[in-house]
Enzyme design. Structure first.
Site, PDB file in Angstrom:
ATOM      1  N   HIS A  64       0.858  -1.200   0.000  1.00 40.61           N
ATOM      2  CA  HIS A  64       0.000   0.000   0.000  1.00 40.61           C
ATOM      3  C   HIS A  64       0.885   1.238   0.000  1.00 40.61           C
ATOM      4  O   HIS A  64       1.523   1.536   0.997  1.00 40.61           O
ATOM      5  CB  HIS A  64      -0.870   0.031   1.255  1.00 40.61           C
ATOM      6  CG  HIS A  64      -1.973  -0.976   1.241  1.00 40.61           C
ATOM      7  ND1 HIS A  64      -3.226  -0.703   0.780  1.00 40.61           N
ATOM      8  CD2 HIS A  64      -1.989  -2.267   1.627  1.00 40.61           C
ATOM      9  CE1 HIS A  64      -3.981  -1.781   0.887  1.00 40.61           C
ATOM     10  NE2 HIS A  64      -3.249  -2.753   1.398  1.00 40.61           N
ATOM     11  N   TYR A  88      -6.941  -1.838  11.588  1.00 39.00           N
ATOM     12  CA  TYR A  88      -5.931  -2.511  12.430  1.00 39.00           C
ATOM     13  C   TYR A  88      -4.653  -1.707  12.569  1.00 39.00           C
ATOM     14  O   TYR A  88      -3.828  -1.976  13.440  1.00 39.00           O
ATOM     15  CB  TYR A  88      -5.616  -3.934  11.913  1.00 39.00           C
ATOM     16  CG  TYR A  88      -5.047  -4.010  10.510  1.00 39.00           C
ATOM     17  CD1 TYR A  88      -3.731  -3.669  10.238  1.00 39.00           C
ATOM     18  CD2 TYR A  88      -5.851  -4.432   9.460  1.00 39.00           C
ATOM     19  CE1 TYR A  88      -3.227  -3.730   8.949  1.00 39.00           C
ATOM     20  CE2 TYR A  88      -5.358  -4.506   8.174  1.00 39.00           C
ATOM     21  CZ  TYR A  88      -4.048  -4.150   7.920  1.00 39.00           C
ATOM     22  OH  TYR A  88      -3.568  -4.206   6.643  1.00 39.00           O
ATOM     23  N   GLU A  89      -4.474  -0.685  11.698  1.00 40.37           N
ATOM     24  CA  GLU A  89      -3.273   0.140  11.811  1.00 40.37           C
ATOM     25  C   GLU A  89      -3.388   1.152  12.945  1.00 40.37           C
ATOM     26  O   GLU A  89      -2.419   1.858  13.244  1.00 40.37           O
ATOM     27  CB  GLU A  89      -3.016   0.854  10.483  1.00 40.37           C
ATOM     28  CG  GLU A  89      -2.656  -0.125   9.369  1.00 40.37           C
ATOM     29  CD  GLU A  89      -2.560   0.544   8.015  1.00 40.37           C
ATOM     30  OE1 GLU A  89      -1.496   1.114   7.724  1.00 40.37           O
ATOM     31  OE2 GLU A  89      -3.548   0.500   7.246  1.00 40.37           O
ATOM     32  N   ALA A 116      -8.351  -7.348  -1.403  1.00 45.66           N
ATOM     33  CA  ALA A 116      -7.923  -8.740  -1.434  1.00 45.66           C
ATOM     34  C   ALA A 116      -8.688  -9.441  -0.315  1.00 45.66           C
ATOM     35  O   ALA A 116      -8.830  -8.883   0.776  1.00 45.66           O
ATOM     36  CB  ALA A 116      -6.426  -8.824  -1.172  1.00 45.66           C
ATOM     37  N   SER A 218     -11.189  -4.600   5.216  1.00 41.59           N
ATOM     38  CA  SER A 218     -11.390  -3.241   4.673  1.00 41.59           C
ATOM     39  C   SER A 218     -12.776  -3.114   4.054  1.00 41.59           C
ATOM     40  O   SER A 218     -13.663  -3.927   4.314  1.00 41.59           O
ATOM     41  CB  SER A 218     -10.334  -2.961   3.595  1.00 41.59           C
ATOM     42  OG  SER A 218     -10.562  -3.787   2.461  1.00 41.59           O
ATOM     43  N   ASN A 241      -6.681 -16.063  -1.345  1.00 35.72           N
ATOM     44  CA  ASN A 241      -6.366 -17.333  -0.668  1.00 35.72           C
ATOM     45  C   ASN A 241      -7.663 -18.019  -0.273  1.00 35.72           C
ATOM     46  O   ASN A 241      -8.707 -17.389  -0.176  1.00 35.72           O
ATOM     47  CB  ASN A 241      -5.533 -17.061   0.589  1.00 35.72           C
ATOM     48  CG  ASN A 241      -6.227 -16.084   1.528  1.00 35.72           C
ATOM     49  OD1 ASN A 241      -6.299 -14.883   1.254  1.00 35.72           O
ATOM     50  ND2 ASN A 241      -6.752 -16.600   2.612  1.00 35.72           N
ATOM     51  N   HIS A 253       0.584 -12.877   4.407  1.00 37.04           N
ATOM     52  CA  HIS A 253       0.429 -11.638   3.627  1.00 37.04           C
ATOM     53  C   HIS A 253       1.140 -11.780   2.272  1.00 37.04           C
ATOM     54  O   HIS A 253       0.692 -11.237   1.269  1.00 37.04           O
ATOM     55  CB  HIS A 253       0.980 -10.450   4.425  1.00 37.04           C
ATOM     56  CG  HIS A 253       0.711  -9.117   3.786  1.00 37.04           C
ATOM     57  ND1 HIS A 253      -0.557  -8.710   3.411  1.00 37.04           N
ATOM     58  CD2 HIS A 253       1.534  -8.091   3.440  1.00 37.04           C
ATOM     59  CE1 HIS A 253      -0.495  -7.490   2.864  1.00 37.04           C
ATOM     60  NE2 HIS A 253       0.761  -7.106   2.874  1.00 37.04           N
TER      61      HIS A 253
HETATM   62  N1  HPA Z   1      -8.620 -13.166   5.919  1.00 34.12           N
HETATM   63  C1  HPA Z   1      -8.743 -11.851   6.188  1.00 34.12           C
HETATM   64  N2  HPA Z   1      -8.328 -10.901   5.364  1.00 34.12           N
HETATM   65  C2  HPA Z   1      -7.756 -11.284   4.214  1.00 34.12           C
HETATM   66  C3  HPA Z   1      -7.597 -12.637   3.883  1.00 34.12           C
HETATM   67  C4  HPA Z   1      -8.051 -13.632   4.785  1.00 34.12           C
HETATM   68  O1  HPA Z   1      -7.936 -14.843   4.554  1.00 34.12           O
HETATM   69  N3  HPA Z   1      -7.001 -12.677   2.655  1.00 34.12           N
HETATM   70  C5  HPA Z   1      -6.813 -11.379   2.282  1.00 34.12           C
HETATM   71  N4  HPA Z   1      -7.268 -10.531   3.221  1.00 34.12           N
END
Ligand code: HPA
Length: 278
Positions: A64, A88-89, A116, A218, A241, A253
């Site tokens: 980012h 979370y930041e 994502a 987010s 994922n 990550h």
């Molecule tokens: N969990 C939470 N946030 C995410 C994930 C996940 O598996 N993948 C990308 N952001």
């Protein structure tokens, strides 16, 4: 800054943007983890580091960058936020909404928001897109709503409707483009958790049981502020994922950023196609 943003905070941020560009975007895009390269597609006329904007929540996460890019894409006036900030930041929910208030103040009417996400739906595969049809505001249910605080009447009502958070015409457009270009696209419900921990297998079974298809950290706060101000929203998740419902695999990550490389070309094609039809 107190627990909520004020008209003065928004005016100060808008002023800093206006000192640097008088460009008037109609469409804003927020790019999720690993999806920043989409900004390279824009025929840019101006760029602003978000650290130069007072009150702007600064992103500290790898993947980012923290930049606003103004220009055109498919002949549409756009602004792109490369590098969003997350709860979370340490930012307040309310300050995560500040970028949306700035967008609304400089004329943005449409928000294309990307992220994502982990697939909770077992049918989804990494690299695929998911059209966000709706979200579950789990953090909001627990009291963390970005609109908490005095209502900003100049943007919208105290009790905003959320029955159509994701615009139905935009969803139809995205389906049409994905089908026409053979882009693999699922549809489903997104949930935003606070993070930064990924989910336990028990968390994921819970999310699955309440109707979640994809999980991330987010988007939901931004969409709420967008809808409060009447901005129409298209939301797309890039599935990075498979969520680990059985505890057999580990989520990292790095995996999320890697999947971005497969997702970006698909997302680019989808967004370009949607913009052409807007
Ligand atoms: N969990 C939470 N946030 C995410 C994930 C996940 O598996 N993948 C990308 N952001």
């Amino acid at each position: 800054m107190q627990g909520f943003i004020t008209k003065n905070d928004i005016e100060a941020a808008v002023g800093a943007v206006r000192e640097r560009t008088d460009f008037e975007p109609k469409i804003a895009m927020i790019l999720g983890s690993g999806l920043g390269p989409l900004a390279d597609e824009v025929d840019a006329v101006a760029g602003i580091e978000t650290s130069a904007i007072p009150g702007w929540p600064i992103s500290t996460v790898e993947g980012h960058v923290g930049r606003l890019i103004f220009g055109s894409l498919e002949n549409k006036p756009v602004m792109v936020l490369q590098g969003r900030a997350h709860y979370y930041e340490g930012h307040s929910m309310s300050s995560i909404g500040l970028p949306i208030r700035v967008m609304q103040s400089i004329g943005v009417e449409t928000l294309i928001v990307t992220n994502a996400a982990g697939a909770v739906n077992p049918e989804f595969e990494p690299g695929e897109l998911m059209l966000i049809t709706d979200h579950i505001n789990l953090l909001g249910m627990a009291g963390q709503n970005p609109l908490r605080g005095p209502n900003l009447n100049e943007f919208g009502p105290r009790f905003p409707d959320m029955s159509q958070a994701y615009d139905k015409d935009y969803k139809a457009l995205a389906r049409e483009v994905a089908a026409g270009s053979n882009i693999p696209m699922n549809e489903g419900v997104y949930v935003c958790l606070a993070g930064p921990t990924f989910e336990t297998p028990a968390d994921l079974r819970f999310l699955h049981s309440i109707g979640v298809d994809a999980v991330g950290m987010s988007t939901v706060p931004e969409v709420i502020v967008a809808r409060h101000g009447g901005t129409r929203v298209l939301g797309i998740s890039g599935i990075s994922n498979k969520a680990n419902l059985d505890g057999a695999t580990v989520t990292t990550h790095e995996e999320v950023l890697e999947a971005g490389e497969v997702i970006v070309p698909r997302l680019t094609e989808l967004i370009r196609g949607v913009l052409r039809k807007l």
